[in-house]
Design a protein around this motif. Structure first.
Motif, PDB file in Angstrom:
ATOM      1  N   LEU A   1      41.723  37.955  28.718  1.00  0.00           N
ATOM      2  CA  LEU A   1      41.845  38.043  30.174  1.00  0.00           C
ATOM      3  C   LEU A   1      42.292  39.445  30.589  1.00  0.00           C
ATOM      4  O   LEU A   1      41.727  40.044  31.506  1.00  0.00           O
ATOM      5  N   THR A   2      43.271  39.969  29.908  1.00  0.00           N
ATOM      6  CA  THR A   2      43.770  41.313  30.216  1.00  0.00           C
ATOM      7  C   THR A   2      42.673  42.353  29.999  1.00  0.00           C
ATOM      8  O   THR A   2      42.523  43.283  30.797  1.00  0.00           O
ATOM      9  N   GLY A   3      41.896  42.192  28.944  1.00  0.00           N
ATOM     10  CA  GLY A   3      40.796  43.122  28.683  1.00  0.00           C
ATOM     11  C   GLY A   3      39.743  43.082  29.782  1.00  0.00           C
ATOM     12  O   GLY A   3      39.275  44.126  30.239  1.00  0.00           O
ATOM     13  N   LEU A   4      39.378  41.876  30.228  1.00  0.00           N
ATOM     14  CA  LEU A   4      38.401  41.752  31.313  1.00  0.00           C
ATOM     15  C   LEU A   4      38.949  42.333  32.612  1.00  0.00           C
ATOM     16  O   LEU A   4      38.242  43.042  33.341  1.00  0.00           O
ATOM     17  N   TYR A   5      40.209  42.062  32.906  1.00  0.00           N
ATOM     18  CA  TYR A   5      40.835  42.615  34.112  1.00  0.00           C
ATOM     19  C   TYR A   5      40.830  44.148  34.058  1.00  0.00           C
ATOM     20  O   TYR A   5      40.500  44.815  35.038  1.00  0.00           O
ATOM     21  N   THR A   6      41.160  44.697  32.918  1.00  0.00           N
ATOM     22  CA  THR A   6      41.189  46.154  32.760  1.00  0.00           C
ATOM     23  C   THR A   6      39.806  46.755  32.994  1.00  0.00           C
ATOM     24  O   THR A   6      39.670  47.783  33.677  1.00  0.00           O
ATOM     25  N   MET A   7      38.770  46.123  32.468  1.00  0.00           N
ATOM     26  CA  MET A   7      37.417  46.627  32.674  1.00  0.00           C
ATOM     27  C   MET A   7      37.032  46.554  34.152  1.00  0.00           C
ATOM     28  O   MET A   7      36.414  47.484  34.679  1.00  0.00           O
ATOM     29  N   LEU A   8      37.400  45.465  34.827  1.00  0.00           N
ATOM     30  CA  LEU A   8      37.143  45.371  36.265  1.00  0.00           C
ATOM     31  C   LEU A   8      37.889  46.454  37.023  1.00  0.00           C
ATOM     32  O   LEU A   8      37.327  47.117  37.900  1.00  0.00           O
ATOM     33  N   GLU A   9      39.141  46.627  36.693  1.00  0.00           N
ATOM     34  CA  GLU A   9      39.966  47.616  37.372  1.00  0.00           C
ATOM     35  C   GLU A   9      39.396  49.025  37.206  1.00  0.00           C
ATOM     36  O   GLU A   9      39.420  49.832  38.131  1.00  0.00           O
ATOM     37  N   GLU A  10      38.848  49.312  36.025  1.00  0.00           N
ATOM     38  CA  GLU A  10      38.335  50.648  35.735  1.00  0.00           C
ATOM     39  C   GLU A  10      36.911  50.879  36.246  1.00  0.00           C
ATOM     40  O   GLU A  10      36.549  52.014  36.553  1.00  0.00           O
ATOM     41  N   HIS A  11      36.092  49.827  36.339  1.00  0.00           N
ATOM     42  CA  HIS A  11      34.669  50.030  36.584  1.00  0.00           C
ATOM     43  C   HIS A  11      34.120  49.448  37.882  1.00  0.00           C
ATOM     44  O   HIS A  11      33.008  49.820  38.280  1.00  0.00           O
ATOM     45  N   LEU A  12      34.830  48.548  38.539  1.00  0.00           N
ATOM     46  CA  LEU A  12      34.317  47.951  39.765  1.00  0.00           C
ATOM     47  C   LEU A  12      34.514  48.921  40.926  1.00  0.00           C
ATOM     48  O   LEU A  12      35.637  49.354  41.212  1.00  0.00           O
ATOM     49  N   ALA A  13      33.420  49.265  41.593  1.00  0.00           N
ATOM     50  CA  ALA A  13      33.468  50.205  42.716  1.00  0.00           C
ATOM     51  C   ALA A  13      34.095  49.518  43.930  1.00  0.00           C
ATOM     52  O   ALA A  13      33.560  48.535  44.439  1.00  0.00           O
ATOM     53  N   LEU A  14      35.236  50.020  44.346  1.00  0.00           N
ATOM     54  CA  LEU A  14      35.969  49.479  45.490  1.00  0.00           C
ATOM     55  C   LEU A  14      36.169  50.566  46.522  1.00  0.00           C
ATOM     56  O   LEU A  14      36.287  51.735  46.160  1.00  0.00           O
ATOM     57  N   PRO A  15      36.238  50.262  47.774  1.00  0.00           N
ATOM     58  CA  PRO A  15      36.050  48.944  48.371  1.00  0.00           C
ATOM     59  C   PRO A  15      34.568  48.637  48.515  1.00  0.00           C
ATOM     60  O   PRO A  15      33.714  49.521  48.459  1.00  0.00           O
TER      61      PRO A  15
END
Length: 87
Positions: free
Chosen positions: A10-24
């Motif tokens: 879960l932490t690994g998936l969250y980290t990848m989202l945090e690093e790669h998901l274009a926000l906002p």
């Protein structure tokens, strides 16, 4: 990174989202346009999108978040989290 248990994964998936998901990015929730400003990992082990509309913020589970078309850069990590959560 080694992920030995669900918490590590879960932490690994969250980290990848945090690093790669274009926000906002903007999407619709229940027919209302909202801005997804950030993501968060809750104490009960869920990844949520923090959505904003008219100065009000609401956390919505990534599993329930409709994505816009075209989806934002990095949204493949949302798909990966959804697959992981269904197992």
């Amino acid at each position: 990174m080694d992920a030995y248990d669900n918490d590590d994964q879960l932490t690994g998936l969250y980290t990848m989202l945090e690093e790669h998901l274009a926000l906002p990015f903007t999407t619709e929730v229940l027919g209302v346009a909202v801005s997804v400003d950030r993501i968060d990992l809750t104490d009960d082990g869920r990844i949520v999108a923090v959505c904003k509309r008219a100065g009000i913020r609401q956390a919505i589970g990534i599993l329930d978040l409709p994505l816009p078309d075209p989806a934002p850069t990095g949204s493949q990590w949302i798909a990966a989290y959804r697959r992981w959560a269904r197992r």
